[in-house]
Motif scaffolding. Sequence first.
Motif, PDB file in Angstrom:
ATOM      1  N   LEU A 243      28.746 111.989  84.669  1.00  0.00           N
ATOM      2  CA  LEU A 243      29.095 111.047  83.609  1.00  0.00           C
ATOM      3  C   LEU A 243      28.005 111.001  82.544  1.00  0.00           C
ATOM      4  N   ILE A 244      26.757 111.264  82.951  1.00  0.00           N
ATOM      5  CA  ILE A 244      25.668 111.352  81.975  1.00  0.00           C
ATOM      6  C   ILE A 244      25.935 112.492  81.015  1.00  0.00           C
ATOM      7  N   THR A 245      26.314 113.646  81.577  1.00  0.00           N
ATOM      8  CA  THR A 245      26.622 114.801  80.733  1.00  0.00           C
ATOM      9  C   THR A 245      27.770 114.493  79.791  1.00  0.00           C
ATOM     10  N   ALA A 246      28.814 113.853  80.317  1.00  0.00           N
ATOM     11  CA  ALA A 246      29.986 113.554  79.497  1.00  0.00           C
ATOM     12  C   ALA A 246      29.636 112.595  78.366  1.00  0.00           C
ATOM     13  N   ARG A 247      28.843 111.592  78.669  1.00  0.00           N
ATOM     14  CA  ARG A 247      28.498 110.611  77.630  1.00  0.00           C
ATOM     15  C   ARG A 247      27.539 111.199  76.613  1.00  0.00           C
ATOM     16  N   GLN A 248      26.639 112.073  77.063  1.00  0.00           N
ATOM     17  CA  GLN A 248      25.790 112.768  76.103  1.00  0.00           C
ATOM     18  C   GLN A 248      26.636 113.661  75.197  1.00  0.00           C
ATOM     19  N   ALA A 249      27.656 114.297  75.777  1.00  0.00           N
ATOM     20  CA  ALA A 249      28.554 115.133  74.981  1.00  0.00           C
ATOM     21  C   ALA A 249      29.240 114.306  73.899  1.00  0.00           C
ATOM     22  N   ALA A 250      29.720 113.130  74.275  1.00  0.00           N
ATOM     23  CA  ALA A 250      30.381 112.265  73.296  1.00  0.00           C
ATOM     24  C   ALA A 250      29.416 111.859  72.187  1.00  0.00           C
ATOM     25  N   GLU A 251      28.168 111.535  72.553  1.00  0.00           N
ATOM     26  CA  GLU A 251      27.166 111.177  71.557  1.00  0.00           C
ATOM     27  C   GLU A 251      26.842 112.354  70.632  1.00  0.00           C
ATOM     28  N   GLN A 252      26.954 113.563  71.165  1.00  0.00           N
ATOM     29  CA  GLN A 252      26.681 114.763  70.367  1.00  0.00           C
ATOM     30  C   GLN A 252      27.889 115.201  69.539  1.00  0.00           C
ATOM     31  N   GLY A 253      28.995 114.463  69.645  1.00  0.00           N
ATOM     32  CA  GLY A 253      30.191 114.806  68.885  1.00  0.00           C
ATOM     33  C   GLY A 253      31.050 115.873  69.530  1.00  0.00           C
TER      34      GLY A 253
END
Length: 385
Positions: A243-253
């Motif tokens: 979920l950390i990876t997924a949320r970082q992905a969302a923050e990165q667009g």
Amino acid sequence: MPARSSSLAAWLRLERAAGIGPRTAVTLLDAFGSPDAVFGADFPALAAHVSPAQAHALLQPPPEATRRLLDATLDWLDQPGHHVLALGEPGYPELLARIPDPPLLLYIRGHAQLLAGPCLAIVGSRNASVQGRANAQAFAEALSGAGLCIVSGLALGIDAAAHEGALRRCGGTVAVVGTGPDLVYPARNRALCERIAHAGCVVSEYPVGTPPVPGNFPKRNRIISGLSAGVLVVEAAAQSGSLITARQAAEQGRDVFAIPGSIHAALAKGCHMLIREGAKLVDTARDVLEALALSPLLALQAARLSTPDISLTDIKIDNSAESGSGMQAESALLDALGHDPVEPDALLARLGWSIGEMSACLLVLEMAGRVERLPGGLVQRVFKR
């Protein structure tokens, strides 16, 4: 000192300077242009961009440990297939360079050119279910066959299954590791890591000799998402590192995709949480490809990517001269299985299909309870009584 050694020494010095993280280093590089120029600046010039303590740290001579690291890195670079890419150099992945805290250096084993192509990350639980691993492998194989490079983290469970699936097709795979490029963690994935280094590439931001420190693994997740146009979460518990990876992905667009599961399954809770937060629910490889084709980060043209129908509930397979429906394909595979356990290679020879077609159809039949996998990799038809 030769030019290559001098340049690498300056990058290592900047990377290891006390109190200087990736974001501050990017600020300095934007201001001065190169690590050599940073270390050639005086205190007032440095203090205009960083704190006084950071400016003092940058003015200190490099410690002996940095000099030893330079020697070790140069020895590592002398081995075939080993590369170091610095931020801003030709070949450094463009998408990764756009994140707020890109790695200053990427240590690479294998085919570095894969980092410049269209990439998708597939991540999930280390303690994955049998079905989760099968889903990860089937999706990775289909998406790799469509031309995407599959990025993951070499962990047990979903990561390893995604790498395995991608290695079977043309898109290739990238393993982003949380150790130095000369080490493998977990040790159980050593053989897989060597295969990836040979056919894909292994990437680390950590210098040669860096052991598997727990804090390094969540940190490297920003690279997994940063290299990719999107992240697909296959299975994840409510507190999963995925979920950390997924949320970082969302923050990165980046686009975030999640495969749903049973409301009673603990390993589906994280995926359901992501879907509630806006992740795209997917159950076919086509869902992912069609969404990525619209991504402004990566203009994936139809001419470059095929769109196979690999679904958890339906499948269309082109068997030799004619295309059959999902039911026809399933019937053909059941007939080929016969009554006795069969090795996958033997089944593949009987069918005359591609690995991807057979794997996807087996997955559908296994979910329906009509096929089971036995110890040793054997497959057997289940006869209803």
